[in-house]
Scaffold this active site. Structure first.
Site, PDB file in Angstrom:
ATOM      1  N   HIS A 102      -0.842   5.402   0.996  1.00 26.53           N
ATOM      2  CA  HIS A 102      -1.312   5.805   2.320  1.00 26.53           C
ATOM      3  C   HIS A 102      -0.186   5.510   3.305  1.00 26.53           C
ATOM      4  O   HIS A 102       0.124   4.356   3.591  1.00 26.53           O
ATOM      5  CB  HIS A 102      -2.582   5.052   2.717  1.00 26.53           C
ATOM      6  CG  HIS A 102      -3.297   5.680   3.871  1.00 26.53           C
ATOM      7  ND1 HIS A 102      -4.663   5.834   3.888  1.00 26.53           N
ATOM      8  CD2 HIS A 102      -2.858   6.200   5.042  1.00 26.53           C
ATOM      9  CE1 HIS A 102      -5.026   6.409   5.026  1.00 26.53           C
ATOM     10  NE2 HIS A 102      -3.933   6.630   5.739  1.00 26.53           N
ATOM     11  N   LEU A 103       0.445   6.574   3.800  1.00 27.02           N
ATOM     12  CA  LEU A 103       1.580   6.438   4.713  1.00 27.02           C
ATOM     13  C   LEU A 103       1.262   5.535   5.893  1.00 27.02           C
ATOM     14  O   LEU A 103       0.141   5.540   6.398  1.00 27.02           O
ATOM     15  CB  LEU A 103       1.964   7.803   5.276  1.00 27.02           C
ATOM     16  CG  LEU A 103       2.508   8.825   4.305  1.00 27.02           C
ATOM     17  CD1 LEU A 103       2.629  10.170   4.997  1.00 27.02           C
ATOM     18  CD2 LEU A 103       3.844   8.379   3.769  1.00 27.02           C
ATOM     19  N   HIS A 104       2.254   4.779   6.331  1.00 24.39           N
ATOM     20  CA  HIS A 104       2.139   3.982   7.546  1.00 24.39           C
ATOM     21  C   HIS A 104       3.530   3.565   7.991  1.00 24.39           C
ATOM     22  O   HIS A 104       4.427   3.391   7.179  1.00 24.39           O
ATOM     23  CB  HIS A 104       1.239   2.766   7.344  1.00 24.39           C
ATOM     24  CG  HIS A 104       1.646   1.859   6.223  1.00 24.39           C
ATOM     25  ND1 HIS A 104       1.453   2.181   4.890  1.00 24.39           N
ATOM     26  CD2 HIS A 104       2.242   0.646   6.232  1.00 24.39           C
ATOM     27  CE1 HIS A 104       1.906   1.195   4.128  1.00 24.39           C
ATOM     28  NE2 HIS A 104       2.393   0.247   4.925  1.00 24.39           N
ATOM     29  N   THR A 105       3.693   3.452   9.304  1.00 24.95           N
ATOM     30  CA  THR A 105       4.964   3.041   9.892  1.00 24.95           C
ATOM     31  C   THR A 105       4.799   1.659  10.504  1.00 24.95           C
ATOM     32  O   THR A 105       3.933   1.451  11.348  1.00 24.95           O
ATOM     33  CB  THR A 105       5.417   4.030  10.981  1.00 24.95           C
ATOM     34  OG1 THR A 105       5.544   5.325  10.411  1.00 24.95           O
ATOM     35  CG2 THR A 105       6.748   3.603  11.583  1.00 24.95           C
ATOM     36  N   ILE A 130       0.878  -1.170   0.000  1.00 23.07           N
ATOM     37  CA  ILE A 130       0.000   0.000   0.000  1.00 23.07           C
ATOM     38  C   ILE A 130       0.913   1.217   0.000  1.00 23.07           C
ATOM     39  O   ILE A 130       1.451   1.607   1.027  1.00 23.07           O
ATOM     40  CB  ILE A 130      -0.937   0.009   1.221  1.00 23.07           C
ATOM     41  CG1 ILE A 130      -1.816  -1.235   1.200  1.00 23.07           C
ATOM     42  CG2 ILE A 130      -1.777   1.285   1.247  1.00 23.07           C
ATOM     43  CD1 ILE A 130      -2.697  -1.399   2.408  1.00 23.07           C
TER      44      ILE A 130
END
Length: 189
Positions: free
Chosen positions: A122-125, A119
């Site tokens: 959509h930013l995510h850590t 993905i």
């Protein structure tokens, strides 16, 4: 062909995927769903949420995700960036309390394709707890990773650890823990 028996995964396979959110983005749709437990959202803040990874590298593999749908850190406001950073810190603390790992990896897959992320818009850590010896002969010899705890059990443990943090509020049995960073209490981890 290698086969792994993982019956708990049927819930993910049979989930309703109605395309809600920006271009069917699961990180937009899941926070809008009615059941945080089913979505595996363990904690929320004003601007971000913590989601257990359905395809974990290790038990407790979580993702800290801003609500805003963007693939660029530069699109986020200062308040969103600070909220994300604080929630990442709280996630590491909750993982320590719930699972007592020896270490953790935290990072992002930016830019799609070559970065390895599935993905990319959509930013995510990713926050992945690690233990000494958590890589054994199975990945090396059998090209297989063994996850030693069911996602539902990890969810309950991690949710409980978030609930013990300052500024935490839990409305219902299946709701994520809401963390209010402005609750007037200092957090010392």
């Amino acid at each position: 062909m290698d086969q792994i028996f993982a019956p708990w995964r049927i819930d993910w396979v049979e989930r309703d995927d109605d395309g809600d959110g920006d271009d069917g983005c699961p990180f937009c749709a899941l926070p809008e769903a009615d059941d945080d437990g089913e979505s595996r959202i363990v904690a929320r803040t004003e601007h971000s949420f913590v989601l257990l990874n359905n395809y974990p590298y290790n038990p407790g593999h979580a993702m800290v995700i801003p609500y805003r749908h963007t693939g660029s850190w530069g699109d986020l406001t200062d308040a969103e960036l600070l909220d994300h950073a604080k929630l990442k810190t709280r996630t590491l603390d909750a993982l320590d309390a719930a699972l007592d790992p020896d270490a953790a990896n935290a990072g992002e897959n930016l830019g799609g394709g070559p970065s390895g992320g599935s993905i990319d818009d959509h930013l995510h850590t990713h926050v992945v707890p690690r233990w000494g010896g958590d890589t054994n002969f199975m990945p090396v010899v059998g090209d297989t990773k063994v996850i030693v705890e069911a996602l539902d059990d990890t969810y309950e443990r991690l949710r409980g650890a978030f609930a013990e943090q300052s500024g935490a509020d839990v409305d219902g049995e299946d709701d994520a823990v809401f963390l209010d960073f402005d609750a007037g209490t200092e957090y010392d981890g």
